[in-house]
Design a protein around this motif. Structure first.
Motif, mmCIF file in Angstrom:
data_model
loop_
_atom_site.group_PDB
_atom_site.id
_atom_site.type_symbol
_atom_site.label_atom_id
_atom_site.label_comp_id
_atom_site.label_asym_id
_atom_site.label_seq_id
_atom_site.Cartn_x
_atom_site.Cartn_y
_atom_site.Cartn_z
ATOM 1 N N ALA A 1 1.868 -13.843 8.438
ATOM 2 C CA ALA A 1 2.105 -14.730 9.548
ATOM 3 C C ALA A 1 3.218 -13.632 10.084
ATOM 4 N N ASP A 2 3.800 -13.359 9.133
ATOM 5 C CA ASP A 2 4.642 -12.010 9.407
ATOM 6 C C ASP A 2 4.472 -10.907 10.689
ATOM 7 N N ILE A 3 3.264 -10.468 9.823
ATOM 8 C CA ILE A 3 2.656 -9.059 9.649
ATOM 9 C C ILE A 3 1.726 -9.705 11.667
ATOM 10 N N LEU A 4 1.095 -11.111 11.138
ATOM 11 C CA LEU A 4 -0.177 -10.657 12.431
ATOM 12 C C LEU A 4 1.054 -11.298 13.673
ATOM 13 N N LEU A 5 2.106 -11.777 13.728
ATOM 14 C CA LEU A 5 2.910 -12.198 14.441
ATOM 15 C C LEU A 5 3.053 -11.155 16.256
ATOM 16 N N TYR A 6 2.852 -9.978 15.185
ATOM 17 C CA TYR A 6 3.957 -8.851 15.918
ATOM 18 C C TYR A 6 2.626 -8.183 16.342
ATOM 19 N N GLN B 1 -2.524 -5.621 -2.154
ATOM 20 C CA GLN B 1 -3.345 -7.035 -2.061
ATOM 21 C C GLN B 1 -3.303 -7.983 -0.907
ATOM 22 N N HIS B 2 -1.484 -8.198 -0.771
ATOM 23 C CA HIS B 2 -1.080 -8.738 0.197
ATOM 24 C C HIS B 2 -2.206 -8.301 1.850
ATOM 25 N N ILE B 3 -2.121 -7.156 2.272
ATOM 26 C CA ILE B 3 -1.709 -6.667 3.341
ATOM 27 C C ILE B 3 -3.949 -7.281 3.132
ATOM 28 N N GLU B 4 -4.200 -6.741 2.282
ATOM 29 C CA GLU B 4 -5.082 -6.873 1.952
ATOM 30 C C GLU B 4 -5.583 -8.696 2.743
ATOM 31 N N ARG C 1 -5.878 -9.053 6.415
ATOM 32 C CA ARG C 1 -7.133 -8.294 7.123
ATOM 33 C C ARG C 1 -7.418 -9.922 7.539
ATOM 34 N N ASP C 2 -8.287 -10.376 5.680
ATOM 35 C CA ASP C 2 -8.916 -11.224 5.796
ATOM 36 C C ASP C 2 -8.788 -12.696 6.931
ATOM 37 N N LEU C 3 -7.531 -12.798 6.691
ATOM 38 C CA LEU C 3 -6.527 -13.706 7.413
ATOM 39 C C LEU C 3 -6.995 -13.825 8.782
ATOM 40 N N PHE D 1 -6.135 -12.256 16.456
ATOM 41 C CA PHE D 1 -4.757 -11.230 16.350
ATOM 42 C C PHE D 1 -5.519 -9.695 15.222
ATOM 43 N N VAL D 2 -5.066 -8.644 15.188
ATOM 44 C CA VAL D 2 -4.662 -7.265 15.069
ATOM 45 C C VAL D 2 -5.337 -7.596 13.758
ATOM 46 N N GLU D 3 -6.325 -6.516 13.230
ATOM 47 C CA GLU D 3 -6.146 -6.216 11.595
ATOM 48 C C GLU D 3 -5.096 -5.645 11.081
ATOM 49 N N PRO D 4 -4.344 -5.021 10.249
ATOM 50 C CA PRO D 4 -3.369 -4.442 10.367
ATOM 51 C C PRO D 4 -4.337 -3.218 9.165
ATOM 52 N N GLU D 5 -3.579 -2.032 9.099
ATOM 53 C CA GLU D 5 -3.410 -1.845 7.871
ATOM 54 C C GLU D 5 -2.137 -1.258 6.867
ATOM 55 N N ALA D 6 -2.844 -1.292 5.526
ATOM 56 C CA ALA D 6 -1.831 -0.422 4.645
ATOM 57 C C ALA D 6 -1.480 0.712 4.578
ATOM 58 N N VAL D 7 -0.330 1.502 5.018
ATOM 59 C CA VAL D 7 0.048 2.836 4.666
ATOM 60 C C VAL D 7 0.418 2.958 3.518
ATOM 61 N N ILE D 8 0.027 3.820 2.308
ATOM 62 C CA ILE D 8 0.857 3.931 1.124
ATOM 63 C C ILE D 8 0.856 4.894 0.700
#
Ligand code: TYM
Length: 332
Positions: free
Chosen positions: A134-139, A152-155, A158-160, A172-179
């Motif tokens: 929710a944190d990520i998708l709200l923005y 795994q949480h970012i994956e 994306r799935d949600l 929602f925008v599907e976010p990408e992890a930058v590691i």
């Protein structure tokens, strides 16, 4: 500018070196090229027992460390999660499209619930990653810079996002992890095969950003090393030295090869002394600035409140969109 979101749990005493290298340092670099939003995730913190007085203090301390480490709250948005109500609201909706088995597979949940024991776990710990989504998708975040342990949480996020979009229309925008590969994992100085973590059973191998310089130096000088005496990067044969080399390289902005060359023919002692110096030089100004900011909590709270308003402006619009798509009756 692409939108970036990331967050960290408030930490009672101080953030640790792993948080700095795995997250803060990247955040600072990315904030000029991105529309960046950084959050102190206090709602996540209560999934393990918290003392209310301490939690409030930890939240301020963590926010102060973000600023001291170079996050600019006038350019980026830096806010406290509990001050924006949309986070738990969207999390509730996402809970209803998250599978029970799916949530059960989250590694961090498995680890944390084992640590707490069957009686100590709670439902909040189980749905923790859904709140993170929710944190990520709200923005409408496009990228989420984190350490390896958050992949795994970012994956899941994306799935949600994808699932919600498929069922209810694009929302929602599907976010990408930058590691960052080299700095994805900083290891404990005493047990260099374990991740450096604030919840380590002993903190002798954890470098706190707010440690007194002498304490930092001592921890580095007594870091576990490997057999042999050569300062050489080899994560299999020399996990201790390799971890120290990585830290050295990141904090000094030099390459590992360059540092190996400097200490060619020297023992571990000289090498550690060099690293202790670099680490103290990095954290001393951050420590001083943090303490200065904490001296004026009213000013800090005012900065956070203004930033929470900016965050809510974005989050509330996304939440309204999601409410509408899901079929909630709009209040006339
Ligand atoms: P947290 O608070 O455990 O850690 C904050 C960030 O620091 C990174 N990190 C490390 N990186 C390298 N080496 C280490 N030893 C190390 N220890 C910690 C973490 O990978 C993380 O990037 N669930 C998240 C907080 C969160 C969040 C979010 C993150 C909540 N909502 C939304 C991103 C986006 C957490 O517990 O991080």
């Amino acid at each position: 500018k692409p939108r970036l979101f990331s967050g960290m749990q408030p930490s009672a005493d101080s953030l640790q070196l792993g948080n700095y290298i795995g997250a803060l340092l990247q955040w600072k670099e990315l904030q000029s090229t991105h529309d960046a939003i950084f959050c102190v995730v206090d709602l996540h913190a209560i999934t393990v027992p918290q003392d209310p007085v301490q939690l409030r203090a930890a939240t301020r301390r963590t926010a102060a460390q973000y600023i001291a480490a170079g996050i600019d709250p006038a350019q980026s948005i830096l806010f406290v999660q509990s001050q924006v109500a949309a986070h738990p609201q969207l999390a509730w909706m996402l809970n209803t499209i998250t599978g029970f088995g799916e949530a059960s597979r989250m590694i961090q949940f498995k680890e944390k619930s084992q640590k707490q024991g069957a009686d100590g776990t709670n439902v909040g710990l189980f749905t923790y990653p859904v709140l993170q989504a929710a944190d990520i998708l709200l923005y409408d975040a496009e990228i989420v810079p984190v350490g390896e342990d958050q992949r795994q949480h970012i994956e899941l996020t994306r799935d949600l996002a994808n699932r919600f979009n498929t069922r209810f229309g694009h929302t929602f925008v599907e976010p990408e992890a930058v590691i960052q590969k080299e700095t994805a994992k900083v290891y404990d100085l005493q047990a260099p095969t374990n991740k450096m973590s604030k919840s380590a059973s002993s903190t002798a191998g954890v470098v706190w950003m707010l440690d007194e310089p002498a304490v930092t130096a001592k921890k580095i000088m007594s870091a576990a090393t490997d057999s042999g005496r050569e300062v050489r990067f080899d994560s299999v044969e020399k996990p201790g030295i390799s971890n120290l080399l990585t830290i050295y390289a990141v904090l000094s902005g030099r390459t590992i090869a360059d540092i190996e060359r400097e200490y060619d023919g020297h023992g571990y002692g000289d090498f550690k002394k060099g690293l202790a110096e670099v680490t103290v030089d990095t954290f001393s100004p951050i420590r001083a600035r943090t303490l200065e900011l904490l001296d004026d909590p009213a000013e800090l709270d005012r900065i956070l409140a203004g930033n929470a308003d900016r965050a809510a402006g974005i989050a509330d619009a996304t939440l309204a969109r999601a409410y509408d798509r899901m079929g909630f009756l709009a209040r006339a």
